[in-house]
Write a protein that holds these residues in place. Structure first.
Motif, short mmCIF file in Angstrom:
data_model
loop_
_atom_site.label_atom_id
_atom_site.label_comp_id
_atom_site.label_asym_id
_atom_site.label_seq_id
_atom_site.Cartn_x
_atom_site.Cartn_y
_atom_site.Cartn_z
N LYS A 283 -21.64 -27.20 30.80
CA LYS A 283 -21.70 -26.02 29.94
C LYS A 283 -21.42 -26.34 28.48
O LYS A 283 -22.15 -25.91 27.58
N ILE A 288 -26.02 -26.40 29.45
CA ILE A 288 -26.83 -25.90 30.57
C ILE A 288 -26.04 -24.86 31.34
O ILE A 288 -24.80 -24.84 31.29
N PRO A 289 -26.71 -23.97 32.09
CA PRO A 289 -26.00 -22.88 32.78
C PRO A 289 -25.08 -23.40 33.88
O PRO A 289 -25.18 -24.55 34.33
N ASP A 291 -23.84 -23.97 37.55
CA ASP A 291 -24.54 -24.25 38.80
C ASP A 291 -25.98 -24.72 38.57
O ASP A 291 -26.83 -24.59 39.46
N ASP A 292 -26.27 -25.25 37.39
CA ASP A 292 -27.61 -25.77 37.11
C ASP A 292 -27.85 -27.02 37.96
O ASP A 292 -26.96 -27.89 38.05
N ARG A 294 -29.33 -29.63 37.39
CA ARG A 294 -29.30 -30.87 36.63
C ARG A 294 -27.88 -31.44 36.51
O ARG A 294 -27.72 -32.59 36.10
N ASN A 295 -26.89 -30.65 36.85
CA ASN A 295 -25.49 -31.09 36.72
C ASN A 295 -25.09 -31.91 37.95
O ASN A 295 -25.10 -31.40 39.08
N GLU A 543 -28.85 -20.13 41.66
CA GLU A 543 -29.12 -20.85 40.41
C GLU A 543 -29.81 -22.18 40.68
O GLU A 543 -30.79 -22.54 40.02
N GLN A 546 -33.38 -21.93 41.66
CA GLN A 546 -34.21 -21.35 40.59
C GLN A 546 -34.88 -20.05 41.02
O GLN A 546 -36.08 -19.86 40.88
N ARG A 552 -30.10 -13.48 40.30
CA ARG A 552 -28.87 -14.06 39.74
C ARG A 552 -27.97 -12.96 39.17
O ARG A 552 -26.74 -13.09 39.22
N TYR A 656 -35.78 -32.59 34.00
CA TYR A 656 -36.18 -32.41 35.40
C TYR A 656 -37.08 -33.54 35.91
O TYR A 656 -37.81 -33.39 36.89
#
Length: 797
Positions: A283, A288-289, A291-292, A294-295, A543, A546, A552, A656
């Protein structure tokens, strides 16, 4: 580090399958006891169950019809929990990408549970041997000598009770985790259709866990009590009196406290270290949001919700109820020396009715026909509070009926009414505690909104406002506890019950009844608590997979309410811990008096050694909290370094084009949390024993034979007071910081990504170890200190 117990993390590139996670499954885990049961032929299993039920009802009928009533209610509640399980599991799991994420969370949670509870079980067996050795060489009370209960028999009974309490607490924790990792994806799927349906699934999943936890606590103590009653021939000439029997149950409470403390520590360190690591890099640094996908730490964070909030909280509430029942039964045994034996069994009946009324409250929350994801989202907190109101009304009625049934005596015909009012005091206290905690942690109210506003001027002002809010929040709960203790004691004191000398002796039992009243809706309270992490997990799955923003929005609302329900449950647990510790402290003084065979009614803190004991008790609370928070900090640092490393070495993650190595973060947090939970847990167990033994030796050489017992009593008193205040501060400040962040994320003060949001994330990061590690562990700690001093009382003489 954990092998097949966690995700493999071999996910492949994003461009191949942008919304699926094909290789995240690991080896599923089922505890040995369940694997054995599943391997038994169905007919054989049915016969074994019938034999088990037959034994239960045989010993129950040989003990008291009241025990049979308790057994019947518990079994019915277990059947209802099976129905709730089938209802929840019948709901669809959503699209494949949701299922894959849920399975990854399940693998990580079950793998950590296996390793954590394997470690706890080894420590429990080691401590059982220590207890056995102590009881073999300890002195016995005159009552035990007259009944023929020797040292060896007493040792076997205490160790058996300790191990049974530890086992039941572990099963309670597993049940909490088992249902949460299966309900989360079903709540996510339901959120695509209706907010009310998602709420109902989360509540019923939490209700299953709550009914099992409370039912196991009640039936476990009832089985132990009735087994000892039959085995020892209680009531027959030359055998133990029924009034002394509850003291044999203390080991059960100690076992439950032991497991709950380490479960809360280990799970709390796991969940908050992962959460802090994910938030700080994801964050704040990467923007990034939450629970993204990418984390790299997101799976570890979601696993932590299950092992820290669900499994640990199940063991925690199990221990709370067990400690309260046992302490009340001990005081009831004192009352039953002159009055009916119903005083002893009253706590079991109260919590049996808790199962009934909480079931009604859970089932009262139903989905609305025709609602859709586009409909206006009804406030979930309002719906949950309606169910709570139903439960409270029924609690008042059943509590009054229970007091008239079991506490009526011809010597004092109106005493039952006084005790019914004591129960009402406890019920009102629980309700006020919930409302106070809600006021300080819900972003609909001024304190959290003021905290959010402070975020607009920077990180430092957010921290200052959060700390001051937490400190302020200790005042009202302490006033409520004080009024409830005095009111309940006065009602019991004026009930008309007297001892052999004609002096009123119902005061302490009145306080015990108030504690029972406070916990008379425990199953519904636990349901609301379990709702929180399930909703949090559901939001994470939405999340990561997607899903559309409208879905959400629903899970965000449920998650924010879940933060409030978790905070209110912790406030409720602290209040009940305060009253239960007061009762256990009184039982400790009675135990010392029995072993020393001399009066032990007061503790004079003007004696230097006793005052030092009090200082050590307060110091223990601060040192324990420091070690718990620093454990989260050290583990989070490892997570932060790993997440940063992956973002640097795999730049394609942000576009991604590459997938993170989730399993690495899971393994780091799992191994570190298991390592870090040992030191604060050992401090809690060893401290009272060492202090009591050292001052016992000092008292022996200075001519003060009860010095060790007095110093431990002071340690217990000061630790309880300091622990309650510290836990209130930590829990409320942490919950307020979390919901201040959630309030900004709704669009207030610039919304997500703003400077105010970054400051709020910092505050939430600071509050994470407060509200989910140190705070919850503290109220378990003060009850464990009370039970361990009760078990080890002979060591201090």
């Amino acid at each position: 580090m954990m092998g097949d117990d966690v995700e493999s993390g071999n996910l492949g590139p994003y461009q191949d399958k942008p919304r699926t996670f094909p290789n995240m499954r690991g080896k599923t885990y089922t505890p040995l006891i369940f694997r054995i049961l599943m391997g038994i032929n169905v007919r054989v299993l049915v016969i074994l169950l019938l034999l088990g039920f037959g034994y239960i009802f045989y010993v129950g009928a040989s003990t008291s019809p009241i025990i049979v009533f308790v057994f019947s209610i518990c079994i019915v509640s277990f059947l209802l929990s099976i129905y709730l399980t089938k209802w929840v599991l019948s709901k669809d799991e959503g699209p494949p990408e949701m299922v894959q994420i849920s399975e990854a969370i399940r693998d990580g949670a079950e793998g950590f549970f296996r390793t954590q509870y394997g470690t706890i079980s080894k420590m429990a067996f080691l401590l059982a041997l220590v207890i056995f050795a102590i009881y073999l060489f300890r002195s016995t009370t005159p009552q035990q000598e007259s009944s023929g209960l020797g040292r060896a028999t007493s040792a076997y009974i205490t160790v058996a009770a300790f191990l049974l309490g530890a086992l039941c607490s572990g099963v309670a924790g597993y049940v909490g985790m088992w249902v949460s990792v299966r309900a989360n994806v079903r709540v996510s799927s339901a959120a695509r259709r209706s907010a009310r349906e998602a709420l109902q699934i989360a509540v019923r999943a939490g209700g299953f866990s709550a009914l099992v936890v409370v039912g196991m606590a009640v039936i476990g103590i009832a089985i132990l009590y009735s087994t000892f009653y039959v085995w020892l021939g209680v009531g027959s000439p030359g055998s133990m009196k029924v009034t002394d029997l509850p003291l044999l149950l203390v080991g059960y409470g100690f076992g439950a406290s032991f497991v709950a403390l380490f479960a809360q520590l280990g799970g709390g360190i796991y969940t908050k270290a992962a959460d802090v690591g994910a938030d700080l890099v994801g964050k704040v640094e990467q923007g990034i949001p939450e629970d993204d996908p990418r984390n790299p730490a997101v799976i570890a964070d979601l696993v932590g919700d299950n092992v820290g909030d669900c499994a640990a909280r199940g063991a925690d509430l199990f221990e709370s109820i067990a400690a309260e029942i046992i302490s009340a039964m001990i005081l009831g045994g004192t009352m039953a020396q002159r009055y009916p034996s119903g005083f002893i069994l009253f706590p079991l009946v109260v919590h049996s009715f808790d199962l009934v009324i909480s079931s009604i409250g859970i089932l009262s929350i139903r989905s609305t026909r025709g609602s859709s994801v586009k409909a206006v989202i009804e406030d979930p907190m309002t719906i949950l509070e309606k169910g709570y109101s139903v439960t409270i009304i029924l609690a008042v009625l059943t509590f009054a009926g229970s007091t008239r049934w079991l506490l009526y005596t011809e010597q004092a015909p109106s005493a039952w009414l006084n005790f019914a009012l004591c129960g009402l005091v406890g019920i009102i206290t629980a309700y006020i505690f919930v409302q106070i905690t809600k006021y300080y942690t819900d972003y609909k109210h001024e304190p959290v909104r003021t905290l959010a506003l402070s975020s607009s001027t920077g990180h430092g002002t957010n921290i200052i406002a959060g700390v001051s809010l937490g400190l302020e929040s200790t005042a009202l709960p302490v006033l409520v506890i004080s009024v409830s203790i005095i009111s309940a004691f006065w009602l019991g004191h004026t009930s008309g019950l007297v001892d052999e000398t004609g002096s009123p002796n119902g005061g302490l039992f009145g306080t015990a009844v108030a504690t029972m009243g406070m916990l008379s809706t425990a199953a519904y309270i636990l349901t609301m608590d379990m709702f929180g992490p399930i909703a949090d997990n559901a939001g994470g799955i939405v999340e990561m997979s997607q899903q559309p923003e409208s879905v959400r929005e629903i899970t965000d609302v449920l998650d924010a309410v879940g933060n409030t329900t978790k905070a209110t449950t912790k406030g409720f647990a602290i209040g009940s811990a305060a009253l239960a510790s007061f009762l256990l402290f009184s039982a400790y003084m009675d135990e010392v008096e029995s072993f020393a065979n001399e009066s032990f009614k007061q503790v004079d803190i003007a004696i230097p050694e006793v005052f030092i004991g009090g200082l050590l008790g307060s110091m223990l609370i601060f040192l324990f909290s420091a070690w718990a928070c620093s454990a989260v900090g050290r583990t989070a640092q490892e997570v932060v370094k790993e997440v940063r490393r992956q973002f640097i070495e795999r730049p394609g993650i942000m576009d991604y084009k590459e997938k993170p190595d989730y399993s690495r973060c899971v393994a780091i947090v799992a191994s570190a949390s298991l390592r870090e939970m040992i030191k604060p847990g050992a401090l809690a167990i060893i401290s009272p024993i060492v202090v009591g033994f050292v001052f016992r030796v000092l008292g022996h050489y200075t001519g003060h034979p009860l010095l060790g017992a007095k110093v431990v009593a002071a340690l217990l008193m000061f630790a309880t007071v300091s622990g309650i205040l510290m836990a209130l501060f930590l829990n409320t400040a942490g919950g307020a910081w979390d919901n201040a962040k959630k309030f900004i994320e709704t669009g207030a003060l610039g919304g997500k990504g703003s400077d105010a949001h970054k400051a709020a994330v910092t505050g939430d990061t600071v509050g994470d170890p407060f509200k989910d590690t140190a705070g919850p562990s503290l109220h378990v700690l003060i009850k464990m200190l009370a039970t361990i001093t009760l078990v080890m009382a002979p060591v201090f003489l």
